[in-house]
Each structure stands twice: as structure tokens, then as C-alpha cells.
Design an enzyme around this catalytic site. Structure first.
Site, PDB file in Angstrom:
ATOM      1  N   PRO A  16     -56.815  18.682   0.807  1.00 47.29           N
ATOM      2  CG  PRO A  16     -55.207  19.774  -0.700  1.00 47.29           C
ATOM      3  CD  PRO A  16     -55.627  19.218   0.790  1.00 47.29           C
ATOM      4  CG  ASN A  17     -57.916  15.760  -4.202  1.00 45.97           C
ATOM      5  OD1 ASN A  17     -58.630  16.389  -4.853  1.00 45.97           O
ATOM      6  ND2 ASN A  17     -56.737  15.927  -4.075  1.00 45.97           N
ATOM      7  NE  ARG A  24     -58.501  11.013  -2.907  1.00 47.31           N
ATOM      8  CZ  ARG A  24     -57.585  11.608  -2.155  1.00 47.31           C
ATOM      9  NH1 ARG A  24     -58.002  12.087  -0.769  1.00 47.31           N
ATOM     10  NH2 ARG A  24     -56.356  11.544  -2.574  1.00 47.31           N
ATOM     11  CE1 TYR A  29     -56.615   8.099   1.232  1.00 45.93           C
ATOM     12  CE2 TYR A  29     -57.123   8.096  -1.424  1.00 45.93           C
ATOM     13  CZ  TYR A  29     -56.293   8.216  -0.313  1.00 45.93           C
ATOM     14  OH  TYR A  29     -55.035   8.750  -0.814  1.00 45.93           O
ATOM     15  CG  ASN A  80     -56.085  13.282   6.338  1.00 44.79           C
ATOM     16  OD1 ASN A  80     -55.262  13.708   5.802  1.00 44.79           O
ATOM     17  ND2 ASN A  80     -57.034  12.296   6.071  1.00 44.79           N
ATOM     18  CB  ALA A  83     -51.562  15.827  -1.668  1.00 48.00           C
ATOM     19  CG  HIS A  86     -47.158  13.494   1.219  1.00 49.57           C
ATOM     20  ND1 HIS A  86     -46.778  12.653   2.306  1.00 49.57           N
ATOM     21  CD2 HIS A  86     -48.372  13.133   0.830  1.00 49.57           C
ATOM     22  CE1 HIS A  86     -47.886  11.754   2.837  1.00 49.57           C
ATOM     23  NE2 HIS A  86     -48.841  12.176   1.692  1.00 49.57           N
ATOM     24  CG  ASP A  93     -43.429  27.085   9.177  1.00 49.63           C
ATOM     25  OD1 ASP A  93     -42.866  26.372   9.991  1.00 49.63           O
ATOM     26  OD2 ASP A  93     -42.826  27.855   8.189  1.00 49.63           O
ATOM     27  CD  GLU A 104     -48.811  13.780   9.669  1.00 47.99           C
ATOM     28  OE1 GLU A 104     -47.897  14.372  10.035  1.00 47.99           O
ATOM     29  OE2 GLU A 104     -48.663  12.896   8.644  1.00 47.99           O
ATOM     30  CG  HIS A 106     -52.132  10.316   6.904  1.00 51.65           C
ATOM     31  ND1 HIS A 106     -52.235  11.275   5.924  1.00 51.65           N
ATOM     32  CD2 HIS A 106     -50.949  10.546   7.834  1.00 51.65           C
ATOM     33  CE1 HIS A 106     -51.190  12.168   6.160  1.00 51.65           C
ATOM     34  NE2 HIS A 106     -50.460  11.784   7.212  1.00 51.65           N
ATOM     35  NE  ARG A 113     -51.740   5.075  -0.716  1.00 51.75           N
ATOM     36  CZ  ARG A 113     -52.519   6.106  -0.880  1.00 51.75           C
ATOM     37  NH1 ARG A 113     -53.090   6.938   0.080  1.00 51.75           N
ATOM     38  NH2 ARG A 113     -52.847   6.270  -2.195  1.00 51.75           N
ATOM     39  NE  ARG A 117     -49.845   8.097  -1.954  1.00 53.76           N
ATOM     40  CZ  ARG A 117     -50.544   9.179  -2.595  1.00 53.76           C
ATOM     41  NH1 ARG A 117     -50.969  10.338  -1.953  1.00 53.76           N
ATOM     42  NH2 ARG A 117     -51.264   8.970  -3.786  1.00 53.76           N
TER      43      ARG A 117
HETATM   44  C1  DQA Z   1     -54.121  10.652   3.025  1.00 56.52           C
HETATM   45  C2  DQA Z   1     -52.810  10.293   2.342  1.00 56.52           C
HETATM   46  C3  DQA Z   1     -52.236  11.027   1.396  1.00 56.52           C
HETATM   47  O1  DQA Z   1     -50.834  10.454   1.041  1.00 56.52           O
HETATM   48  C4  DQA Z   1     -53.027  11.491   0.330  1.00 56.52           C
HETATM   49  O2  DQA Z   1     -52.796  12.265  -0.474  1.00 56.52           O
HETATM   50  C5  DQA Z   1     -54.771  11.857   0.588  1.00 56.52           C
HETATM   51  C6  DQA Z   1     -55.110  11.026   1.742  1.00 56.52           C
HETATM   52  C7  DQA Z   1     -54.978   9.714   3.811  1.00 56.52           C
HETATM   53  O3  DQA Z   1     -56.005  10.005   4.570  1.00 56.52           O
HETATM   54  O4  DQA Z   1     -54.657   8.338   3.613  1.00 56.52           O
HETATM   55  O5  DQA Z   1     -55.165  12.685   0.160  1.00 56.52           O
HETATM   56  O6  DQA Z   1     -53.973  11.909   3.611  1.00 56.52           O
END
Ligand code: DQA
Length: 154
Positions: A16-17, A24, A29, A80, A83, A86, A93, A104, A106, A113, A117
Site C-alpha cells: 500500500p501507498n 509521498r 521516501y 516491500n 505498512a 508490520h 503465510d 524483504e 524497505h 523510525r 515499524r
Molecule cells: C516502508 C516502511 C513502512 O513502515 C511503511 O509503512 C511504508 C514503506 C519503506 O519502504 O520504507 O509504506 O515499507
């Protein structure tokens, strides 16, 4: 007779996002868009004789469905989960059910942070975690995954 190494195929999943990257919270970011990152990842993979598919969704269910749909045709994942990292046992799964290794990633250093997180539902099942290198985290994740696929675990 095995004549050639099979061409590696990886999938890069985004939660998401992350479709908003570039506008953003750029102080956290950066300015690269997800399209910029996708182009870099594709170029990097091509240079390493690998193929990459890219997917982003704001929906946990859609990400789970995509992991189910793509799992048989790829060798590993870079994710990635944003959110959902977390919170999502369902994504953890689904990745485990795929039987494929995942890295993983980020963009930000999540451990520097807010405390919420610091917990990842995925990290304990991941081959490894890369966090805090901006858009470069994806390239580092792809490199780590391709190395792992070529050489096996360290
Ligand atoms: C993120 C870190 C997450 O905590 C956050 O919710 C994101 C982006 C990162 O790439 O730094 O949306 O995954």
C-alpha cells in the site's frame, strides 16, 4: 543433458501507498517513482540474465492472490509490503506457501523510525532484510535474491 542454466525469474511485490512514491513524504521516501524503480530493477535483472515481474497493490487480499497466482512461475520474491509488513500474517503465510525464497526490502530504515515499524511479520521467514538505502534497497534486494538463487544459502 543439462546444457544451460535456467533463466531466473523473480517477482517484485509492492504494498500500500507505494504507488505514490515520488510525491509521498519525499523527505523519507525520496523522489524516485515506482516506475523509476521498476525500470532500474528490470535493467539490473536483464544485465544478470534474469527476468523480473513487478506488481503493486493497496489491497492485502490482492497481494495474497497475486502471490498464489505467480508462485509457480517464479523462482523468488523481493517484497516491500509497506505498512502490511508490520501486520500481515496472511502475506507471510502466502509467501511461505509458495515455497520460494523472499527478500524483504524497505526504502527507509524502519528500525530508526516509530516503534510500530520495528516489528515485521515477514522478516522471520525471509532470506534476509534490506532497509534504509532508498530506492537502492530494491537493487540490493534483487542482487541478494539472484545470488541466493544461483549459489544457495550463505
Ligand atoms: C516502508 C516502511 C513502512 O513502515 C511503511 O509503512 C511504508 C514503506 C519503506 O519502504 O520504507 O509504506 O515499507
Amino acid at each position: 543433458m543439462e546444457s544451460q542454466t535456467k533463466r531466473r525469474r523473480i517477482a517484485v511485490l509492492n504494498g500500500p501507498n507505494l504507488n505514490l512514491l515520488g510525491r509521498r513524504e519525499p523527505g523519507i521516501y525520496g523522489s524516485a517513482t515506482l516506475e523509476d524503480i521498476e525500470a532500474l530493477v528490470r535493467e539490473h535483472c536483464a544485465g544478470h540474465g534474469a527476468g523480473a515481474e513487478f506488481f503493486q497493490s493497496n489491497s492485502e487480499a490482492e497481494l495474497v492472490e497475486q502471490i498464489h497466482a505467480r508462485g509457480d512461475s517464479i523462482d523468488g520474491w523481493v517484497i516491500n509490503a509497506a505498512a502490511l509488513t508490520h501486520t500481515s500474517i496472511a502475506i507471510r503465510d502466502a509467501l511461505l506457501a509458495s515455497g520460494r525464497p523472499f527478500v524483504e526490502v524497505h526504502i527507509s530504515n524502519v528500525l530508526a523510525r516509530e516503534p510500530f515499524r520495528h516489528r515485521s511479520m515477514l522478516a522471520g521467514a525471509a532470506a534476509g532484510v534490506i532497509s534504509g538505502f532508498g530506492a537502492q534497497s530494491y537493487m540490493l534486494g534483487v542482487r541478494a535474491l539472484l545470488d541466493l538463487l544461483d549459489r544457495g544459502p550463505a
